[in-house]
Design a protein around this motif. Sequence first.
Motif, mmCIF file in Angstrom:
data_model
loop_
_atom_site.group_PDB
_atom_site.id
_atom_site.type_symbol
_atom_site.label_atom_id
_atom_site.label_comp_id
_atom_site.label_asym_id
_atom_site.label_seq_id
_atom_site.Cartn_x
_atom_site.Cartn_y
_atom_site.Cartn_z
ATOM 1 N N GLU A 139 0.645 -1.297 0.031
ATOM 2 C CA GLU A 139 0.478 -0.203 0.049
ATOM 3 C C GLU A 139 0.398 1.405 0.151
ATOM 4 N N THR A 140 1.599 1.096 0.688
ATOM 5 C CA THR A 140 2.887 2.852 0.900
ATOM 6 C C THR A 140 3.898 2.552 -0.700
ATOM 7 N N TYR A 179 1.087 9.462 -1.995
ATOM 8 C CA TYR A 179 0.586 9.873 -1.064
ATOM 9 C C TYR A 179 1.347 8.797 0.168
ATOM 10 N N HIS A 180 1.724 9.152 1.420
ATOM 11 C CA HIS A 180 2.118 7.904 2.226
ATOM 12 C C HIS A 180 1.496 7.898 3.455
ATOM 13 N N THR A 181 1.344 7.533 3.792
ATOM 14 C CA THR A 181 1.041 7.179 5.518
ATOM 15 C C THR A 181 1.541 7.158 6.499
ATOM 16 N N GLU A 227 4.421 6.255 9.270
ATOM 17 C CA GLU A 227 4.559 5.195 10.518
ATOM 18 C C GLU A 227 5.474 5.767 11.327
ATOM 19 N N ASN A 236 3.688 19.827 1.451
ATOM 20 C CA ASN A 236 2.477 19.710 3.008
ATOM 21 C C ASN A 236 2.703 21.329 3.482
ATOM 22 N N GLN A 249 -0.916 9.810 9.493
ATOM 23 C CA GLN A 249 -1.326 10.571 9.061
ATOM 24 C C GLN A 249 -0.763 10.681 7.252
ATOM 25 N N LYS A 250 -1.481 11.095 6.476
ATOM 26 C CA LYS A 250 -1.559 11.429 5.530
ATOM 27 C C LYS A 250 -0.102 12.858 5.121
ATOM 28 N N VAL A 251 0.650 11.728 3.958
ATOM 29 C CA VAL A 251 1.412 13.090 3.624
ATOM 30 C C VAL A 251 1.465 12.667 1.705
ATOM 31 N N ARG A 252 1.476 13.546 1.382
ATOM 32 C CA ARG A 252 1.732 13.816 0.295
ATOM 33 C C ARG A 252 3.872 13.569 -0.213
#
Length: 79
Positions: free
Chosen positions: A23-24, A35-37, A39, A62, A74-77
């Motif tokens: 997914e990432t 986007y990255h979630t 961790e 961001n 948190q989602k980060v572009r």
Amino acid sequence: MEDYKPNSHRYKEEQKAVEKRAETAPAADNGEAVYHTIESGDTFGHLAVKYDTTSKKIEELNADLDPNNLQIGQKVRVK
């Protein structure tokens, strides 16, 4: 130690980890936003290396985020 079989707890946990990495994982550079979630332990510097970009570019994408206060989930572009 528990056997490593498809119905074992260990196997299921490793499958979840593989799915999460998928997914990432960095996407192909096709111009679409990526986007990255966040961790545990993630920093803009680590994400820049992972996604072949710069921490400065991630900061620009961001501008509303504090890179010193990232929150897990948190989602980060990144692109």
